[in-house]
Write an enzyme that holds these catalytic residues in place. Structure first.
Site, PDB file in Angstrom:
ATOM      1  N   TYR A  68      -0.216  -3.954   0.781  1.00  0.00           N
ATOM      2  CA  TYR A  68       0.864  -4.158   1.732  1.00  0.00           C
ATOM      3  C   TYR A  68       1.042  -5.655   1.957  1.00  0.00           C
ATOM      4  CZ  TYR A  68       0.134   0.795   2.976  1.00  0.00           C
ATOM      5  OH  TYR A  68       0.012   2.159   2.955  1.00  0.00           O
ATOM      6  N   HIS A 189       5.503   9.735  -6.034  1.00  0.00           N
ATOM      7  CA  HIS A 189       4.862   8.818  -5.084  1.00  0.00           C
ATOM      8  C   HIS A 189       5.131   9.288  -3.652  1.00  0.00           C
ATOM      9  CE1 HIS A 189       3.972   4.964  -3.063  1.00  0.00           C
ATOM     10  NE2 HIS A 189       3.258   4.691  -4.139  1.00  0.00           N
TER      11      HIS A 189
END
Length: 225
Positions: A68, A189
């Site tokens: 992230y 995903h």
């Protein structure tokens, strides 16, 4: 860079750290950290996945893409965030699927997946660092070669493992996994775009992982946090 790995991983990867590509990667990261834009995760957490989940105790592997890129999010474990940080959309969908599979009874406050790592789930990103606000900014610098080596080592693990390959990137990363030895769970995903198109929810991967582990005489993963 500071290299904090559990002993068995350090022994297996020692040669990589002295290789030409890794030395170039180290130079690149030193220059990046000397710049004005923060690099995530913090240097001491880059190898958290390898510190928390020893090679010999690895039972399952989740492959992500890169960390992230928001402040205080990344902690060196794919899909995981630090305590007190809002859950990114992909992590929310992971928890929703766990709830659908009745492996989570309550949506967790924490997004820190360290308890999974300590049970033998290697939370591996293909690229281990990123520049703040720039997804994919450290791709193509050598991390992929390093993590390809990691996957090669896992493929040769003494025992069969569970590999979670979510999305096209992870599937490509895991294309050479020996499916006669390991169980490979593939789906879309957990990101909203894929999940909302029906490629994530209902894949049953977490329950399938536990069922397979129990068939091998192993304890299931406790996915609760």
């Amino acid at each position: 860079m500071s290299i904090h790995l559990e002993k068995s991983w350090l022994e297996l990867l020692q040669e990589e750290f002295g290789s030409a590509y890794f030395l170039e990667l180290d130079k690149f990261l030193a220059a990046e950290r000397a710049g004005s834009i923060p690099i995530y995760p913090p240097e001491e957490e880059v190898f958290s996945a390898f510190y928390l989940c020893p090679f010999k105790l690895t039972r399952a592997v989740i492959i992500g893409q890169d960390p992230y890129h928001g402040p205080k999010q990344a902690k060196g474990l794919c899909f995981s965030v630090n305590e007190g940080i809002a859950h990114p959309p992909s992590l929310r969908n992971i928890f929703k699927e766990l709830h659908r599979e009745k492996l989570l009874h309550f949506y967790p406050e924490s997004g820190d997946l360290t308890p999974w790592a300590k049970q033998g789930v290697l939370l591996l990103n293909a690229t281990l660092t990123v520049r703040q606000g720039e997804a994919g900014s450290h791709q193509g610098q050598g991390w992929e070669q390093f993590t390809d080596k990691v996957i090669k080592l896992l493929n040769a693990h003494p025992y069969g493992l569970v590999f979670f390959l979510w999305g096209a990137f992870a599937k490509k990363k895991g294309k050479n996994i020996d499916r006669s030895k390991h169980i490979v769970l593939e789906s879309g995903h957990p990101s909203p775009l894929s999940a909302n198109r029906g490629h994530w929810f209902g894949n049953g991967h977490f329950a399938a992982c536990n069922a397979w582990l129990e068939e091998q005489g192993q304890a299931p993963i406790d996915w609760r946090l």
